[in-house]
Design a protein around this motif. Sequence first.
Motif, short mmCIF file in Angstrom:
data_model
loop_
_atom_site.label_atom_id
_atom_site.label_comp_id
_atom_site.label_asym_id
_atom_site.label_seq_id
_atom_site.Cartn_x
_atom_site.Cartn_y
_atom_site.Cartn_z
N CYS A 169 0.99 -1.23 0.00
CA CYS A 169 0.11 0.04 0.02
C CYS A 169 0.86 1.18 0.12
O CYS A 169 0.54 2.31 -0.92
N LYS A 170 2.03 1.15 0.86
CA LYS A 170 2.91 2.42 0.96
C LYS A 170 3.47 2.61 -0.30
O LYS A 170 3.72 4.20 -0.55
N VAL A 171 3.87 1.79 -1.08
CA VAL A 171 4.60 2.26 -2.51
C VAL A 171 3.37 2.36 -3.56
O VAL A 171 3.84 2.47 -4.83
N GLY A 172 2.21 2.12 -3.17
CA GLY A 172 1.30 2.17 -4.28
C GLY A 172 0.93 1.33 -5.13
O GLY A 172 -0.13 1.47 -6.07
N ALA A 173 1.29 0.18 -4.99
CA ALA A 173 0.95 -0.98 -5.52
C ALA A 173 -0.47 -1.70 -5.26
O ALA A 173 -1.32 -1.96 -5.93
N LEU A 174 -1.16 -1.30 -4.00
CA LEU A 174 -2.31 -1.80 -3.54
C LEU A 174 -2.76 -0.20 -3.44
O LEU A 174 -2.35 0.65 -2.79
N ARG A 175 -4.22 -0.13 -3.45
CA ARG A 175 -4.92 1.20 -3.47
C ARG A 175 -6.13 1.00 -2.59
O ARG A 175 -6.66 0.00 -2.26
N VAL A 176 -6.85 2.32 -2.47
CA VAL A 176 -8.08 2.49 -1.68
C VAL A 176 -9.10 1.34 -2.18
O VAL A 176 -9.68 0.92 -1.31
N ASP A 177 -9.45 1.28 -3.30
CA ASP A 177 -10.51 0.18 -3.87
C ASP A 177 -10.02 -1.19 -3.65
O ASP A 177 -11.01 -2.07 -4.21
N ASP A 178 -8.83 -1.52 -3.30
CA ASP A 178 -8.48 -2.76 -3.03
C ASP A 178 -8.86 -3.38 -1.66
O ASP A 178 -8.46 -4.54 -1.25
N GLN A 179 -9.46 -2.55 -0.75
CA GLN A 179 -9.45 -2.91 0.63
C GLN A 179 -10.09 -4.28 0.92
O GLN A 179 -9.60 -5.19 1.73
N LEU A 180 -11.40 -4.49 0.33
CA LEU A 180 -12.19 -5.77 0.51
C LEU A 180 -11.24 -6.82 -0.17
O LEU A 180 -11.27 -7.96 0.46
N ALA A 181 -10.65 -6.72 -1.23
CA ALA A 181 -9.96 -7.78 -1.88
C ALA A 181 -8.76 -8.11 -0.94
O ALA A 181 -8.44 -9.34 -0.99
N ILE A 182 -8.12 -7.16 -0.16
CA ILE A 182 -6.78 -7.37 0.37
C ILE A 182 -7.30 -8.47 1.41
O ILE A 182 -6.59 -9.62 1.56
N VAL A 183 -8.51 -8.06 2.04
CA VAL A 183 -8.87 -9.19 3.06
C VAL A 183 -9.57 -10.35 2.74
O VAL A 183 -9.08 -11.55 3.08
N PHE A 184 -10.61 -10.38 1.97
CA PHE A 184 -11.43 -11.49 1.29
C PHE A 184 -10.79 -12.42 0.47
O PHE A 184 -11.07 -13.34 0.33
N GLN A 185 -9.86 -11.81 -0.48
CA GLN A 185 -9.20 -12.42 -1.17
C GLN A 185 -7.69 -12.97 -1.01
O GLN A 185 -7.43 -14.12 -0.67
N VAL A 186 -6.74 -11.64 -0.88
CA VAL A 186 -5.71 -12.05 -0.49
C VAL A 186 -5.48 -12.69 0.82
O VAL A 186 -4.84 -13.69 1.00
N PHE A 187 -5.76 -12.05 1.80
CA PHE A 187 -5.49 -12.36 3.16
C PHE A 187 -6.19 -13.91 3.61
O PHE A 187 -5.57 -14.80 4.22
N ASN A 188 -7.29 -14.07 3.01
CA ASN A 188 -8.00 -15.25 3.12
C ASN A 188 -7.36 -16.51 2.52
O ASN A 188 -7.29 -17.55 2.90
N ARG A 189 -6.90 -16.13 1.39
CA ARG A 189 -5.97 -16.93 0.47
C ARG A 189 -4.88 -17.45 1.24
O ARG A 189 -4.13 -18.51 1.32
N TYR A 190 -4.25 -16.43 1.83
CA TYR A 190 -3.01 -16.55 2.83
C TYR A 190 -3.17 -17.70 3.86
O TYR A 190 -2.58 -18.62 4.03
N LEU A 191 -4.54 -17.21 4.48
CA LEU A 191 -4.71 -18.35 5.53
C LEU A 191 -4.89 -19.70 5.15
O LEU A 191 -4.50 -20.65 5.94
N SER A 192 -5.43 -19.97 4.06
CA SER A 192 -5.46 -21.23 3.54
C SER A 192 -4.20 -21.98 3.29
O SER A 192 -4.02 -23.07 3.66
#
Length: 318
Positions: A169-192
């Motif tokens: 997020c700090k380098v601008g690769a992830l943006r404000v409209d990525d918030q839900l996908a960060i948790v529901f897609q990326v972090f959830n996949r990380y957990l699996s």
Amino acid sequence: MAETEQQSGSTPEDEAPEVAAGATFMVPKKEISMVPDMGKWKRSQAYADYMGFVLTLNEGVKGKKLTCEYKVSETIEKLLDLLATLDRWINETPPVDQPSRFGNKAYRTWYSKLDQEAEALVSAVLPAERCAAAPEIAVYLKESVGNPTRIDYGTGHEAAFAAFLCCLCKVGALRVDDQLAIVFQVFNRYLSVMRKLQRTYRMEPAGSQGVWGLDDFQFLPFIWGSSQFVDHPTLEPRHFIDERVVNEQHQDYMFLECIKFINEMKTGPFAEHSNQLWNISAVPSWSKVNQGLIKMYKAEVGLHPALAEELLAALMKS
């Protein structure tokens, strides 16, 4: 924010990257060697950035299901590809026969692949003009999957993955409209993927507090998962110990997915093997559960040296 106290740090809410075009980057190093250093951590910009990131995402997922609609950007897709690679490496690295039941040494072979490829994996996620940040950000990715010496995994490693996402997020690769996908897609996949690692290599919990801890391996999905339930019309905290509810609705709620994993991994009465969660089920509302878990997490991140060491070196040089 989920509470009145807010952190002043970089979050996915920032529309423009904080890092200047000519920024230089550094490989994080250990900064905490004695107890007084913990105060340095609590006063640091890195701590403010990290907690601001966690709390912003907590607010973003409030009242939303995992299955709701949201934007999936190119960066999110690249992160999912990265995690799919880690998953595939598990399939390619089966456990070895050994006398010890726990801590299968094949994990070290799996980890060595990540150690060698981490910078390349991160570079593939970053915009071309930010690839110089890859060596710095890759450290957090490597720290997020467990310890190859002890073959264990815990909330410090989970925090490193959140720091990895915060850096993006700090380098601008992830943006404000990525918030839900960060948790529901990326972090959830990380957990699996982490659960697959834990099962496959029988990883030990890192720094487990036993029945006095919230969970052997995770913390953040309980925070964000409880936020999903805020103002739910029918499901109350007392319902998450109902196995029927868990089995029917875990695909919509991160909190229930965590409970499902605990039920699969542990035997005996829930009140005995997960006493803290059992106590939480008696809290009258999900908003109170969420606020209480945030306070618990701040105490753990603020007081646990293993967590702070992974985060204290500046998340990004600006």
